[in-house]
Design a protein around this motif. Sequence first.
Motif, PDB file in Angstrom:
ATOM      1  N   ILE A   1       0.809  -1.218   0.000  1.00 61.41           N
ATOM      2  CA  ILE A   1       0.000   0.000   0.000  1.00 61.41           C
ATOM      3  C   ILE A   1       0.844   1.269   0.000  1.00 61.41           C
ATOM      4  CG2 ILE A   1      -1.975  -1.108   1.111  1.00 61.41           C
ATOM      5  CD1 ILE A   1      -1.107   0.066   3.742  1.00 61.41           C
TER       6      ILE A   1
ATOM      7  N   LEU B   1       1.770   2.381  -4.002  1.00 58.18           N
ATOM      8  CA  LEU B   1       0.735   2.555  -5.021  1.00 58.18           C
ATOM      9  C   LEU B   1       0.702   3.981  -5.555  1.00 58.18           C
ATOM     10  CD1 LEU B   1      -2.103   0.538  -3.292  1.00 58.18           C
ATOM     11  CD2 LEU B   1      -1.025  -0.056  -5.469  1.00 58.18           C
TER      12      LEU B   1
ATOM     13  N   SER C   1     -10.117   7.647  -5.553  1.00 60.04           N
ATOM     14  CA  SER C   1      -8.925   6.795  -5.494  1.00 60.04           C
ATOM     15  C   SER C   1      -7.674   7.632  -5.295  1.00 60.04           C
ATOM     16  CB  SER C   1      -8.808   5.966  -6.779  1.00 60.04           C
ATOM     17  OG  SER C   1      -9.905   5.084  -6.933  1.00 60.04           O
TER      18      SER C   1
ATOM     19  N   LEU D   1      -5.132   6.917  -2.252  1.00 62.84           N
ATOM     20  CA  LEU D   1      -3.752   6.509  -2.524  1.00 62.84           C
ATOM     21  C   LEU D   1      -2.761   7.492  -1.902  1.00 62.84           C
ATOM     22  CD1 LEU D   1      -3.950   5.307  -6.237  1.00 62.84           C
ATOM     23  CD2 LEU D   1      -3.991   3.935  -4.143  1.00 62.84           C
TER      24      LEU D   1
ATOM     25  N   LEU E   1      -8.451  -2.833  -3.630  1.00 67.25           N
ATOM     26  CA  LEU E   1      -7.701  -2.264  -4.744  1.00 67.25           C
ATOM     27  C   LEU E   1      -8.010  -3.048  -6.017  1.00 67.25           C
ATOM     28  CD1 LEU E   1      -4.259  -2.066  -2.920  1.00 67.25           C
ATOM     29  CD2 LEU E   1      -5.934  -0.211  -3.138  1.00 67.25           C
TER      30      LEU E   1
ATOM     31  N   CYS F   1      -5.260   2.523 -10.851  1.00 70.42           N
ATOM     32  CA  CYS F   1      -5.681   1.824  -9.640  1.00 70.42           C
ATOM     33  C   CYS F   1      -6.976   2.443  -9.126  1.00 70.42           C
ATOM     34  CB  CYS F   1      -4.599   1.916  -8.569  1.00 70.42           C
ATOM     35  SG  CYS F   1      -5.075   1.212  -6.976  1.00 70.42           S
TER      36      CYS F   1
ATOM     37  N   ALA G   1      -9.272   2.454  -5.921  1.00 69.89           N
ATOM     38  CA  ALA G   1      -9.050   2.151  -4.505  1.00 69.89           C
ATOM     39  C   ALA G   1     -10.200   2.660  -3.659  1.00 69.89           C
ATOM     40  CB  ALA G   1      -7.745   2.794  -4.028  1.00 69.89           C
TER      41      ALA G   1
END
Length: 274
Positions: free
Chosen positions: A2, A5, A16, A20, A68, A77, A79
Amino acid sequence: MIDNLYREWKAADPASARLLRDLWFDAEHYTVAAADQNFDSTEHFIVAGCDLYAGEPWVEERAAAIHLRLDPDERTCHARMAHTLTYGWAGHWLVRRGADPDALGRYRPLPADPYRLGVGVYDYQAEGLQTAGDYWCTRPGDARTRTIEDRIRRSGDRYQILAQRTAYPEHVTEGQREAHYVLLQDSHPRAAERRFVVQLETVDRLRALYTLDEGGFRSEREAQEWADRINPRRIAPLPATDPSTGLPAVPRHPASSTAPAAFRPPPTAGRFTR
């Protein structure tokens, strides 16, 4: 995973992007307890303990569920994260998004140096937790706890969370224990007589373990009154439930005090003769 990312993947949407960035800044505050991923590693489900809010009133933030979804072609990504009171409810959130409940029940062992103080400086095995509030450094303490957690993860929309609060803080037990409870409404058809459920989770500092107990009540008022009376020195017994089903336990009928008389055929009125 994590913590990298933010640098290695482009966010798929604004939500997201915020998550992130937060995970990148606060990665050291999350300790992964269990995880699952799909066959091609493009989807990850993470249960983590969070120490950002340790000792604060909002105890529902002490566990985290992180989902994710990666697109290798676009390097993006997607998230999402939810904070919960317990690992079990973090797993529930992830299972509803596609995680394998069995995988989330396989907890990772704690690191030898969970507080990152350096090898030889802190003897974790000898001392346990520094405080009972260090939930991210705990694991399930018995089979009953694991069974109840497994049901929580698989429960779908069966339960509605009505309240989640501190039952008692660690300072009232000189740092040895603390406890939290979740008050639920159970929609299972067979729970009609005990629709309201209290789940009490207790952290033991010296053993670095938590245990989960559960009981069903006939009304929300009865359940809340029981929770309000929790005293760390004398906790009233919970109305028993079956840990695997969450339904009222089947009553045990006491054994008969006297053995039944042996069967004897009735006497004949007379001998048959020709």
